[in-house]
Design an enzyme around this catalytic site. Sequence first.
Site, PDB file in Angstrom:
ATOM      1  N   GLY A 119      39.961  79.926  13.826  1.00 52.07           N
ATOM      2  CA  GLY A 119      41.121  80.576  13.354  1.00 52.07           C
ATOM      3  C   GLY A 119      42.358  79.909  13.216  1.00 52.07           C
ATOM      4  O   GLY A 119      42.455  79.052  12.314  1.00 52.07           O
ATOM      5  N   GLY A 120      43.199  80.132  14.166  1.00 44.10           N
ATOM      6  CA  GLY A 120      44.495  79.629  14.260  1.00 44.10           C
ATOM      7  C   GLY A 120      44.542  78.193  13.869  1.00 44.10           C
ATOM      8  O   GLY A 120      45.374  77.527  13.161  1.00 44.10           O
ATOM      9  N   HIS A 140      33.902  90.702  11.880  1.00 41.53           N
ATOM     10  CA  HIS A 140      34.580  90.063  12.857  1.00 41.53           C
ATOM     11  C   HIS A 140      35.433  90.951  14.010  1.00 41.53           C
ATOM     12  O   HIS A 140      35.358  92.121  13.343  1.00 41.53           O
ATOM     13  CB  HIS A 140      35.713  89.455  11.928  1.00 41.53           C
ATOM     14  CG  HIS A 140      36.786  88.361  12.659  1.00 41.53           C
ATOM     15  ND1 HIS A 140      37.824  88.985  13.432  1.00 41.53           N
ATOM     16  CD2 HIS A 140      36.715  87.284  12.825  1.00 41.53           C
ATOM     17  CE1 HIS A 140      38.406  88.093  13.974  1.00 41.53           C
ATOM     18  NE2 HIS A 140      37.739  86.619  13.681  1.00 41.53           N
ATOM     19  N   GLU A 177      31.565  85.000  18.969  1.00 36.71           N
ATOM     20  CA  GLU A 177      33.185  84.993  19.249  1.00 36.71           C
ATOM     21  C   GLU A 177      33.552  86.017  20.380  1.00 36.71           C
ATOM     22  O   GLU A 177      33.727  87.103  20.052  1.00 36.71           O
ATOM     23  CB  GLU A 177      33.835  85.421  17.876  1.00 36.71           C
ATOM     24  CG  GLU A 177      33.555  84.539  16.826  1.00 36.71           C
ATOM     25  CD  GLU A 177      34.819  84.452  15.802  1.00 36.71           C
ATOM     26  OE1 GLU A 177      35.276  83.381  15.786  1.00 36.71           O
ATOM     27  OE2 GLU A 177      35.258  85.548  15.483  1.00 36.71           O
ATOM     28  N   SER A 236      39.627  80.356  19.998  1.00 34.41           N
ATOM     29  CA  SER A 236      40.546  79.215  20.376  1.00 34.41           C
ATOM     30  C   SER A 236      39.797  77.871  20.450  1.00 34.41           C
ATOM     31  O   SER A 236      40.133  76.929  21.136  1.00 34.41           O
ATOM     32  CB  SER A 236      40.961  79.638  21.834  1.00 34.41           C
ATOM     33  OG  SER A 236      41.680  80.927  21.592  1.00 34.41           O
ATOM     34  N   ASN A 264      38.692  80.647   9.430  1.00 33.87           N
ATOM     35  CA  ASN A 264      39.106  81.784   8.954  1.00 33.87           C
ATOM     36  C   ASN A 264      40.427  81.981   9.105  1.00 33.87           C
ATOM     37  O   ASN A 264      41.364  82.019  10.079  1.00 33.87           O
ATOM     38  CB  ASN A 264      38.363  82.869  10.219  1.00 33.87           C
ATOM     39  CG  ASN A 264      39.081  84.208  10.060  1.00 33.87           C
ATOM     40  OD1 ASN A 264      39.549  84.615   8.844  1.00 33.87           O
ATOM     41  ND2 ASN A 264      38.604  85.178  10.996  1.00 33.87           N
ATOM     42  N   TRP A 265      41.280  81.895   7.742  1.00 41.10           N
ATOM     43  CA  TRP A 265      42.614  81.831   7.779  1.00 41.10           C
ATOM     44  C   TRP A 265      43.391  83.115   8.133  1.00 41.10           C
ATOM     45  O   TRP A 265      44.561  83.330   8.259  1.00 41.10           O
ATOM     46  CB  TRP A 265      43.046  81.573   6.474  1.00 41.10           C
ATOM     47  CG  TRP A 265      42.683  80.321   5.837  1.00 41.10           C
ATOM     48  CD1 TRP A 265      41.991  79.162   6.352  1.00 41.10           C
ATOM     49  CD2 TRP A 265      43.159  79.507   4.568  1.00 41.10           C
ATOM     50  NE1 TRP A 265      41.950  78.049   5.694  1.00 41.10           N
ATOM     51  CE2 TRP A 265      42.724  78.408   4.809  1.00 41.10           C
ATOM     52  CE3 TRP A 265      44.075  79.918   3.570  1.00 41.10           C
ATOM     53  CZ2 TRP A 265      42.788  77.113   3.449  1.00 41.10           C
ATOM     54  CZ3 TRP A 265      44.297  78.997   2.538  1.00 41.10           C
ATOM     55  CH2 TRP A 265      43.704  77.536   2.662  1.00 41.10           C
ATOM     56  N   LYS A 266      42.581  84.158   8.128  1.00 44.65           N
ATOM     57  CA  LYS A 266      43.086  85.782   8.408  1.00 44.65           C
ATOM     58  C   LYS A 266      44.115  85.932   7.551  1.00 44.65           C
ATOM     59  O   LYS A 266      44.104  85.458   6.163  1.00 44.65           O
ATOM     60  CB  LYS A 266      43.417  85.785  10.053  1.00 44.65           C
ATOM     61  CG  LYS A 266      42.488  85.330  10.828  1.00 44.65           C
ATOM     62  CD  LYS A 266      42.819  85.468  12.135  1.00 44.65           C
ATOM     63  CE  LYS A 266      41.785  84.908  13.057  1.00 44.65           C
ATOM     64  NZ  LYS A 266      41.707  85.472  14.426  1.00 44.65           N
ATOM     65  N   GLU A 298      38.335  91.670  14.840  1.00 46.49           N
ATOM     66  CA  GLU A 298      39.553  92.305  14.394  1.00 46.49           C
ATOM     67  C   GLU A 298      38.859  93.443  13.352  1.00 46.49           C
ATOM     68  O   GLU A 298      39.865  94.469  13.371  1.00 46.49           O
ATOM     69  CB  GLU A 298      40.539  91.198  13.686  1.00 46.49           C
ATOM     70  CG  GLU A 298      41.269  90.573  14.687  1.00 46.49           C
ATOM     71  CD  GLU A 298      41.453  88.984  14.324  1.00 46.49           C
ATOM     72  OE1 GLU A 298      41.293  88.650  13.163  1.00 46.49           O
ATOM     73  OE2 GLU A 298      41.633  88.147  15.107  1.00 46.49           O
ATOM     74  N   GLY A 358      42.223  83.919  19.282  1.00 47.24           N
ATOM     75  CA  GLY A 358      43.501  83.812  19.481  1.00 47.24           C
ATOM     76  C   GLY A 358      44.422  83.861  20.691  1.00 47.24           C
ATOM     77  O   GLY A 358      45.535  84.184  20.603  1.00 47.24           O
TER      78      GLY A 358
END
Length: 250
Positions: free
Chosen positions: A233-234, A95, A167, A212, A9-11, A97, A173
């Site tokens: 993610g990251g 998600h 999640e 993470s 997930n590149w956001k 966010e 994150g």
Amino acid sequence: MRKPLVAGNWKMNGTRESAAELLRALVQGLEDGATAEVLVCPPFVHLADAQRLLRESDIRLGAQSLCAEDAGAFTGEISGAMLRDYDCSYVIVGHSERRSLYHEDDALVARKFMAAIRNELVPVLCVGETLEERESGTTVEVIRRQLTAVLNAAGIDAFANAVIAYEPVWAIGTGRTASPDQAQEVHREIRDILAAENVTIADSIRLLYGGSVKASNAAELFAMPDIDGGLIGGASLEAEQFLSIVRAAE
Ligand code: PEP
């Protein structure tokens, strides 16, 4: 046997140039194939480039969200059919966010899930508790509420073509990962909730862990019996990290 899935997930990250560079590195890194299914979810504006760059590879393409409606006066939105046009086969829904920053509630998440199914996209339904909810002992209650909203609206059969990502919000994150046991416990609960409706679907659905995940902790998470891969993610923004996570799922 559930095929592991590792999804990035590149956001809202990357330029057109850096996105293309990352995709090229992933294609090259996976040119000998992978046992796990690999999915990338870039921002909408990079989907056309991604479609072209991934054409000859087995890497699947997905989006990070979609509109609950199919067409019409919904300024700023992207429909499921538009995603299909760019060869997306997956889409993330719910998600944390989107839930917290854009006020997407359980009912809207359920409508987005159904829009994905209607448009032959595999929804990656995200569920997870906040730190406050975990500390007050309501994790399972929260997961059950989030899942039931979608189950009631879409029906269990829709889950035959879906993926669920657990999640925990406190792990996204933050660098703080759920322990393999903590994640396994919730994954087992998710399978049990689904099994009450349909045992076959509960057994075959892929449950991803997200929060993470890094190259250094992926293998121990993926070794748990009910963890079928990860939503990353990251660490999905760095080709070598992401490729190591893919290898950890094999
Ligand atoms: C995510 O946003 O889905 C996620 C899991 O992020 P990170 O890996 O950075 O915690």
